[in-house]
Design a protein around this motif. Structure first.
Motif, PDB file in Angstrom:
ATOM      1  N   UNK A  85       0.811  -1.220   0.000  1.00 52.00           N
ATOM      2  CA  UNK A  85       0.000   0.000   0.000  1.00 52.00           C
ATOM      3  C   UNK A  85       0.848   1.274   0.000  1.00 52.00           C
ATOM      4  N   UNK A  86       2.150   1.140   0.221  1.00 56.11           N
ATOM      5  CA  UNK A  86       3.027   2.313   0.210  1.00 56.11           C
ATOM      6  C   UNK A  86       3.208   2.947   1.579  1.00 56.11           C
ATOM      7  N   UNK A  87       2.474   2.437   2.586  1.00 58.63           N
ATOM      8  CA  UNK A  87       2.584   3.061   3.914  1.00 58.63           C
ATOM      9  C   UNK A  87       3.938   2.772   4.569  1.00 58.63           C
ATOM     10  N   UNK A  89       6.864   2.772   3.049  1.00 57.99           N
ATOM     11  CA  UNK A  89       7.782   3.795   2.565  1.00 57.99           C
ATOM     12  C   UNK A  89       7.501   5.135   3.250  1.00 57.99           C
TER      13      UNK A  89
END
Lengths: 277, 306
Positions: A85-87, A89
């Motif tokens: 989900x990119x969380x 990063x």
């Protein structure tokens, strides 16, 4: 400055409470620890005095498959899901080190699981203690070993989580590992070795090569007095015969500690060298 | 000597044999908006993530003097990051999101309220972030980036997913922050917007820094001219007009129907018109096409999109 470790740990715990799974898991453990017959017999006034001692032998046999299932499902998705989900990063772009993020999650998940087991076993223990205090120690051992197995399983789940890129791949790998450790290993692999090859000398290495088997046999060593313990099986019988109860328990306990420490260390070393996404 | 916000020295990031960032060195001076430009795959996002410590790399990067590898926490405290795509925890409310990231930066609760007002989300404080629109999520992430009042902001394609109205609102917020003395570094592929937002550009191609300049300086350095088109009231004065235009520094003058077409220095437009009037060549109509970053980009890289 407050450590990001505590913020992440606190969020993991809060998420677990919010998702209601912790309560479900605790209730499951409560009934697993006490046994449904306790309620039925108790309601009918037919509860035998040594009932807790009778069920304690079956407790670990029932808990052993469930603990790694829930632990692997929880832990294998944690890093992979956030990476997808990119969380992850986004989190690592904040003033939080990789070590804080990783161990904040690890400790948070392990504590959630231990809390669930503690509430389940603890509730059962109170009733057991009121009925017959003799078997309280056996229940405490069951909680200790279940927590250690949970720690080992969470570590293995983290190895999967750092090596996979999507939540779906992570949960699939986690369930496959559970299937291998719990189903294939016991009924397939160990069965072939012990029956077909009659190779008793391999029983110890094969037992310690699997944290689930290590926990199961270790717990059985402490349940020797339970009337419902049943047959010890070839592994436990062999270990008792070769090393005696105390030495065998110490070997298995040491191995279980290694199973808790090594996978999570490997997972962290991989995670530390990885890019954030 | 200008103060430095971000300093990169010999930064190299490889994926197998491919060098995404190739021995890149640059310095971002404090203040203003800096646009990091480049074609797809040029390495601009990878470089941005190296600045944030999200990629392993060789070389060194400092933010406000703090090394992102050796002193990552202090370095990250000096920088706020807004990613291209919303990457918020759906289960957390707007307030909880700010509290979670605010606690990591040791931010007081009163600061959270200030930021909610600044980004216009105070009425959404108790809503889960999953209920926000794309523009609201972008503003929430800007609020997170501003939590510890960092001197530098990194924005990855900040307006790419916003409609025109939200783009203008976001641009106003950025201008406000710059007026307060912040340094803003943004990546974008929308070249048309850059000269409206950024004072300085850094062009990266094939992992290397190709140009670092202000937009007017870049056009001048690349000898990019404005195209001017003039229609005279009296077409018989065409010859006099061409002589006057040549004296004004116009070049490549040609006649297309009733129009005169020429290239001129962008800073010389008024002088051209004055010279025509002095030569008694009355102007019926005129048009000007300004040089743009697409032209500059094409000239530098010989490639299409940014």
């Amino acid at each position: 400055m407050p450590s990001a470790f505590y913020m992440i740990l606190r969020k993991e715990l809060k998420d677990s409470l919010k998702s209601k799974w912790l309560v479900t898991f605790a209730v499951t453990f409560f009934f697993l620890a006490l046994g449904v017959p306790y309620i039925i017999l108790g309601a009918g006034g037919l509860l035998p005095q040594d009932y807790p001692g009778m069920v304690v032998g079956t407790l670990i046999t029932l808990a052993v498959p469930l603990v790694p299932l829930v632990s692997l499902a929880m832990s294998s998705t944690t890093i992979a899901g956030e990476r997808e989900t990119g969380t992850l990063e986004y989190l690592l772009a904040q003033p939080a080190s990789k070590m804080e993020v990783f161990f904040g999650k690890y400790v948070g998940i392990t504590l959630s699981l231990t809390l669930a087991m503690g509430l389940g076993y603890g509730g059962a223990e109170l009733i057991v203690y009121a009925t017959n205090p003799t078997f309280i120690v056996s229940f405490l051992y069951a909680l200790l070993y279940s927590s250690m197995l949970s720690g080992a399983s969470v570590g293995l789940g983290f190895v999967i989580s750092v090596l996979t890129k999507t939540r779906a791949a992570a949960i699939g790998s986690g369930l496959f590992l559970w299937f291998v450790l719990v189903i294939i290993y016991d009924s397939g692999f160990l069965g072939v070795i012990t029956v077909a090859l009659n190779a008793d000398s391999l029983l110890l290495p094969l037992t310690i090569a699997n944290p689930v088997e290590t926990t199961r046999i270790l717990a059985m060593m402490h349940m020797a007095d339970s009337p419902l313990r049943g047959e010890l099986g070839p592994q436990a019988s062999y270990l008792l015969q070769e090393y005696g109860s105390i030495v065998a328990s110490r070997i298995l306990a040491a191995v279980l500690i290694i199973w808790v420490v090594v996978p999570i260390t490997i997972a962290y070393l991989i995670f530390r060298r990885q890019d954030a996404s | 000597m200008p103060e430095i916000s971000i300093s990169a020295t010999n930064v190299t990031k490889t994926y197998g044999e491919f060098k995404a960032v190739d021995d890149l060195s640059l310095q971002v001076e404090k203040g203003g908006v800096w646009a990091l430009l480049g074609p797809n795959g040029a390495g601009k996002t990878t470089f941005l993530k190296c600045i944030l410590g999200l990629r392993e790399f060789s070389g060194s990067i400092t933010i406000e003097g703090y090394d992102i590898v050796k002193d990552p926490k202090k370095a990250k405290m000096q920088i706020g990051y807004v990613p291209q795509h919303p990457t918020l925890y759906d289960e957390l409310t707007v307030q909880e999101t700010l509290r979670y990231f605010g606690d990591m930066r040791n931010v007081k609760r009163s600061r959270l309220k200030e930021l909610l007002e600044f980004v216009g989300l105070e009425l959404w404080a108790r809503q889960p972030s999953s209920a926000l629109s794309g523009g609201m999520k972008q503003r929430l992430m800007l609020a997170v980036a501003l939590l510890s009042d960092p001197p530098t902001l990194l924005l990855d394609e900040p307006t790419a997913n916003l409609d025109v109205r939200r783009q203008l609102e976001f641009r106003d917020l950025i201008n406000l922050l710059v007026s307060e003395g912040k340094t803003v570094v943004l990546t974008t592929h929308l070249l048309g917007d850059v000269d409206q937002i950024a004072q300085k550009i850094m062009l990266i191609n094939k992992g290397k820094l190709v140009v670092k300049s202000s937009v007017p300086d870049l056009f001048r350095d690349l000898d990019l001219t404005s195209q001017m088109y003039i229609e005279l009231v009296d077409p018989t004065k065409e010859k006099d007009a061409i002589i006057a235009l040549e004296k004004s520094g116009a070049n490549d003058i040609s006649v297309k129907g009733t129009w005169l077409e020429m290239g001129i220095d962008p800073s010389n437009k008024i002088a051209v018109l004055d010279n025509l009037r002095n030569a008694d060549c009355a102007i019926k109509d005129f048009k000007i096409e300004e040089p743009n970053l697409e032209d500059a980009f094409m000239k530098i890289t010989g490639e299409g999109n940014a």
